[in-house]
Design a protein around this motif. Sequence first.
Motif: not given
Length: 364
Positions: A258, A326-327
């Motif tokens: 991440q 953002d995963e």
Amino acid sequence: MRERVKRIFRNVNDGLDLILFMNAVDPHIDLSFFYATGITDGLFEGCGAWLAPDGEIKITTSALEEEAAKKSGLPLEVFRTRDENAKLIKKNLKGHREIGVNASELTYATFQRLQKLAPPSAKFVDVSPAVTKTRLVKDAHEIELIQRACDIASRAFEETLPFIRTGVTESEVAAELVYRMQKNGATAPSFRTIVGSGPNGAEPHYSAGPRKIERGDMIVIDFGAQYHMYCSDITRTVVVGPPSAEQKRMYETVAKAQAAALAKMKSGARGSSVDAAARTLIDRTKYKGRFIHGLGHSVGLAVHDPSSGLSPGSDLVLRPNMVLTDEPGIYVPGFGGVRIEDDVQVTKDGPRVLSTAPRDFLEL
Ligand SMILES: [Mn+2]
């Protein structure tokens, strides 16, 4: 909202003199209607937003939504019946030769209706690529609403942590989180809350069920608040009791992926290379191939705002004031999952994380 409408026309790059966003019946409502009019409450079934190149906006609204529509300060035409609506549509389409419609949100039945009511020589043009492109870049007011939706969800998550313990069901945790979000000012949850405990965490789009939380479970919690129609989308993974070495390794790998992606979320970056930053990191570990979805998507009026987002095949180029998730995640069937998700505003000075819920591997 005139500026938004002008931007849509600029992105169309065609000689259109009318764009129409026409809603069907819930859930077939075009969120672009709300984008163009600035309305943030109401359902607006069967209603239309009529846009002109100079930024002028007119609303055709059912009497049911008249009071909500008035708040926009825009000119209104009110219908009481389906026939009255047909007359308004016909009158407003008259004299137009090329009419822009948002094909990605317009139902086919509504499109057929428009065709019948339009002048015989009229041509319909799909403006959905231009609408997507416009909605991708948020204005200051939209960023404010998304930030508020992030703040509400982040706070609700912290408030829910003491509630998560052995014997409590996934559904109870989800209910508590939704309750806390609404108590903190959310209009609604922005999607069905996910609480995937133990092996259920291995399904990225699991929701929440009757499973009782057990000691040693990792729990994937994916949640978001809606605030005046704008969404947040956050995921945290927690563990009940001390984590095993394996759980720690999974979490640390996702956290690193991440951070690697976040560092790439700069104006001018390609969506595909932001995805690759996280994916190559995961694929260099024993979890190769276990990151089974795209890295992220645009967030706004819709929790999955249209666009190719951050994924291996994406053609998106990041620009200031896009808001993207953002995963990264790792999913091991039968064992569990880890996902960490934040909402990130691209700025000219680099990425700005809007979601502040604690990001450590919390032991509950
Ligand atoms: Mn998401």
